[in-house]
Design a protein around this motif. Structure first.
Motif, PDB file in Angstrom:
ATOM      1  N   VAL A   1      35.484 -44.315  -5.232  1.00  0.00           N
ATOM      2  CA  VAL A   1      34.724 -43.674  -6.315  1.00  0.00           C
ATOM      3  C   VAL A   1      34.681 -44.568  -7.551  1.00  0.00           C
ATOM      4  O   VAL A   1      33.704 -44.536  -8.321  1.00  0.00           O
ATOM      5  CB  VAL A   1      35.345 -42.302  -6.657  1.00  0.00           C
ATOM      6  N   LYS A   2      35.711 -45.388  -7.750  1.00  0.00           N
ATOM      7  CA  LYS A   2      35.799 -46.233  -8.942  1.00  0.00           C
ATOM      8  C   LYS A   2      35.056 -47.562  -8.800  1.00  0.00           C
ATOM      9  O   LYS A   2      35.051 -48.366  -9.729  1.00  0.00           O
ATOM     10  CB  LYS A   2      37.268 -46.517  -9.268  1.00  0.00           C
ATOM     11  N   LEU A   3      34.440 -47.795  -7.652  1.00  0.00           N
ATOM     12  CA  LEU A   3      33.798 -49.085  -7.395  1.00  0.00           C
ATOM     13  C   LEU A   3      32.285 -48.997  -7.535  1.00  0.00           C
ATOM     14  O   LEU A   3      31.669 -47.973  -7.264  1.00  0.00           O
ATOM     15  CB  LEU A   3      34.149 -49.580  -5.990  1.00  0.00           C
ATOM     16  N   ASP A   4      31.720 -50.104  -7.970  1.00  0.00           N
ATOM     17  CA  ASP A   4      30.268 -50.250  -8.087  1.00  0.00           C
ATOM     18  C   ASP A   4      29.864 -51.423  -7.192  1.00  0.00           C
ATOM     19  O   ASP A   4      30.296 -52.561  -7.412  1.00  0.00           O
ATOM     20  CB  ASP A   4      29.888 -50.532  -9.543  1.00  0.00           C
ATOM     21  N   LYS A   5      29.050 -51.152  -6.172  1.00  0.00           N
ATOM     22  CA  LYS A   5      28.726 -52.202  -5.200  1.00  0.00           C
ATOM     23  C   LYS A   5      27.935 -53.356  -5.809  1.00  0.00           C
ATOM     24  O   LYS A   5      27.904 -54.450  -5.254  1.00  0.00           O
ATOM     25  CB  LYS A   5      27.971 -51.619  -4.009  1.00  0.00           C
ATOM     26  N   SER A   6      27.295 -53.123  -6.935  1.00  0.00           N
ATOM     27  CA  SER A   6      26.545 -54.194  -7.602  1.00  0.00           C
ATOM     28  C   SER A   6      27.428 -55.025  -8.530  1.00  0.00           C
ATOM     29  O   SER A   6      27.018 -56.076  -9.014  1.00  0.00           O
ATOM     30  CB  SER A   6      25.383 -53.609  -8.409  1.00  0.00           C
ATOM     31  N   LEU A   7      28.661 -54.560  -8.771  1.00  0.00           N
ATOM     32  CA  LEU A   7      29.535 -55.215  -9.743  1.00  0.00           C
ATOM     33  C   LEU A   7      30.842 -55.724  -9.137  1.00  0.00           C
ATOM     34  O   LEU A   7      31.356 -56.769  -9.537  1.00  0.00           O
ATOM     35  CB  LEU A   7      29.852 -54.239 -10.883  1.00  0.00           C
ATOM     36  N   HIS A   8      31.370 -55.020  -8.142  1.00  0.00           N
ATOM     37  CA  HIS A   8      32.722 -55.307  -7.667  1.00  0.00           C
ATOM     38  C   HIS A   8      32.740 -56.008  -6.304  1.00  0.00           C
ATOM     39  O   HIS A   8      31.910 -55.742  -5.439  1.00  0.00           O
ATOM     40  CB  HIS A   8      33.538 -54.015  -7.560  1.00  0.00           C
ATOM     41  N   HIS A   9      33.711 -56.900  -6.165  1.00  0.00           N
ATOM     42  CA  HIS A   9      33.973 -57.600  -4.911  1.00  0.00           C
ATOM     43  C   HIS A   9      35.475 -57.517  -4.658  1.00  0.00           C
ATOM     44  O   HIS A   9      36.266 -58.064  -5.424  1.00  0.00           O
ATOM     45  CB  HIS A   9      33.521 -59.064  -5.010  1.00  0.00           C
ATOM     46  N   CYS A  10      35.877 -56.813  -3.610  1.00  0.00           N
ATOM     47  CA  CYS A  10      37.297 -56.621  -3.314  1.00  0.00           C
ATOM     48  C   CYS A  10      37.860 -57.803  -2.523  1.00  0.00           C
ATOM     49  O   CYS A  10      37.173 -58.359  -1.656  1.00  0.00           O
ATOM     50  CB  CYS A  10      37.503 -55.332  -2.525  1.00  0.00           C
ATOM     51  N   VAL A  11      39.095 -58.160  -2.819  1.00  0.00           N
ATOM     52  CA  VAL A  11      39.770 -59.265  -2.129  1.00  0.00           C
ATOM     53  C   VAL A  11      41.159 -58.786  -1.717  1.00  0.00           C
ATOM     54  O   VAL A  11      41.888 -58.226  -2.535  1.00  0.00           O
ATOM     55  CB  VAL A  11      39.897 -60.507  -3.040  1.00  0.00           C
ATOM     56  N   LEU A  12      41.510 -58.991  -0.465  1.00  0.00           N
ATOM     57  CA  LEU A  12      42.840 -58.627   0.017  1.00  0.00           C
ATOM     58  C   LEU A  12      43.295 -59.587   1.095  1.00  0.00           C
ATOM     59  O   LEU A  12      42.486 -60.308   1.672  1.00  0.00           O
ATOM     60  CB  LEU A  12      42.867 -57.193   0.554  1.00  0.00           C
ATOM     61  N   GLU A  13      44.599 -59.590   1.338  1.00  0.00           N
ATOM     62  CA  GLU A  13      45.154 -60.449   2.373  1.00  0.00           C
ATOM     63  C   GLU A  13      44.971 -59.813   3.745  1.00  0.00           C
ATOM     64  O   GLU A  13      44.872 -58.597   3.864  1.00  0.00           O
ATOM     65  CB  GLU A  13      46.653 -60.686   2.128  1.00  0.00           C
ATOM     66  N   ALA A  14      44.942 -60.672   4.771  1.00  0.00           N
ATOM     67  CA  ALA A  14      44.898 -60.183   6.146  1.00  0.00           C
ATOM     68  C   ALA A  14      46.288 -59.682   6.523  1.00  0.00           C
ATOM     69  O   ALA A  14      47.190 -60.472   6.788  1.00  0.00           O
ATOM     70  CB  ALA A  14      44.455 -61.297   7.086  1.00  0.00           C
ATOM     71  N   THR A  15      46.477 -58.372   6.504  1.00  0.00           N
ATOM     72  CA  THR A  15      47.807 -57.789   6.743  1.00  0.00           C
ATOM     73  C   THR A  15      47.840 -57.004   8.048  1.00  0.00           C
ATOM     74  O   THR A  15      48.540 -56.000   8.153  1.00  0.00           O
ATOM     75  CB  THR A  15      48.196 -56.872   5.578  1.00  0.00           C
TER      76      THR A  15
END
Length: 324
Positions: free
Chosen positions: A40-54
């Motif tokens: 809900v807190k994300l905007d697909k035009s603004l945000h890019h998520c980054v995470l490790e392969a866990t």
């Protein structure tokens, strides 16, 4: 574009949002409801998520991000670890890790993750199970061998152990056969084209398809080789640094072992590999080093037939592009 760093744990994850000064971090439950709250807190035009392969712990989050059309990158933990050293980070907490991942994203701008097909996801799960069953079988073999040297072996223990070995062998056989059938059904053309390379058998072809998702997301042969872990590494600098060359060893060690074994056959029946191997031996390269180089050449042949959508032609020489 704002890069949101995410540090994944088994039951929760921490998200770091860049602000004008520093970061704001929030913790969410690593389940369906927690991820929905985060989305809900994300905007697909603004945000890019980054995470490790866990492994499996981040799978649901990645899938829901992709389904929500939000860009996400899944990074090799080694890259984050090395980046941490570059940034001289001395403190490690979930919040600081999330901030570091966010900073990595803004500096390196990693490519968006592409969700593998349902068939590839199934095959990967079966491959993980297969590796575990083989470990159990090896342990059982070792235990049986240790029992056999005893002066008196308990009949019940021996019976149960042999029964367990027979069960594991049956499960492994059925799982390998099922994986091969599934690969040939869903990736028949690709499987046949990779198997047309002399030296690469059906099992190695299947492993290549599963591990690389069909190999279509690589820009060049070097990138393909680095992903599998067979790219050569050289460390020469000035007059003092002269480290012995080696391969990068990323990716799947089981696949590398299969390719190394495939190189034994390739130096006999694959003309390009045979000529390459003989040239290396004439230059004084040790046999093992030459075979690893042949395995790398096999990878480049695989990339070429995937790129060109063609079958392997033994001894074919590609035409060099000459700039006018």
């Amino acid at each position: 574009m704002q890069h949101i760093g995410i540090d994944i744990a088994k039951s929760s994850f921490v998200a770091a949002f860049p602000r004008d000064k520093g970061y704001s971090t929030s913790t969410y439950k690593n389940d369906l409801d927690g991820i929905k709250t985060f989305l809900v807190k994300l905007d697909k035009s603004l945000h890019h998520c980054v995470l490790e392969a866990t492994g499996n712990y981040g799978a649901l989050l990645v899938e829901m991000l992709v389904e929500s059309d939000i860009s996400v990158s899944v990074i090799n933990p080694k890259q984050i670890k090395h980046f941490s050293k570059v940034m001289l980070s001395v403190t490690k907490t979930d919040k600081i890790d999330a901030q570091l991942i966010s900073l990595y994203g803004s500096k390196m701008e990693p490519k968006p993750y592409k969700m593998p097909s349902v068939n590839i996801q199934s095959l990967k799960q079966q491959k993980t199970l297969l590796a575990q069953l083989k470990k159990q079988l090896t342990m059982s073999y070792n235990l049986l061998e240790s029992f056999n040297v005893l002066p008196k072996v308990d009949a019940l223990a021996l019976k149960m152990l042999n029964k367990n070995i027979a069960c594991l062998e049956d499960q492994i056989g059925r799982l390998e056969e099922g994986m091969l059938c599934m690969t040939q059904e869903n990736y028949k053309d690709l499987h046949e084209r990779i198997s047309s390379i002399k030296g690469i058998g059906h099992r190695t072809s299947m492993e290549l398809i599963v591990s690389t998702g069909g190999g279509k997301d690589f820009e060049n042969a070097k990138q393909f080789s680095k992903y599998i872990g067979l790219a050569p590494i050289y460390e020469h600098s000035g007059s003092s640094v002269r480290k012995k060359g080696h391969i990068n060893r990323h990716g799947n060690p089981g696949l590398r072992s299969l390719l190394y074994i495939a190189s034994w056959s390739a130096i006999r029946f694959n003309k390009s590999c045979k000529d390459f191997y003989e040239r290396l031996k004439e230059r004084g390269k040790p046999g093992k080093v030459a075979l690893i180089a042949v395995a790398n050449k096999l990878i480049r042949q695989v990339f070429a037939i995937i790129r060109d959508n063609s079958f392997y032609v033994d001894g074919h020489l590609s035409k060099l592009k000459v700039n006018p």
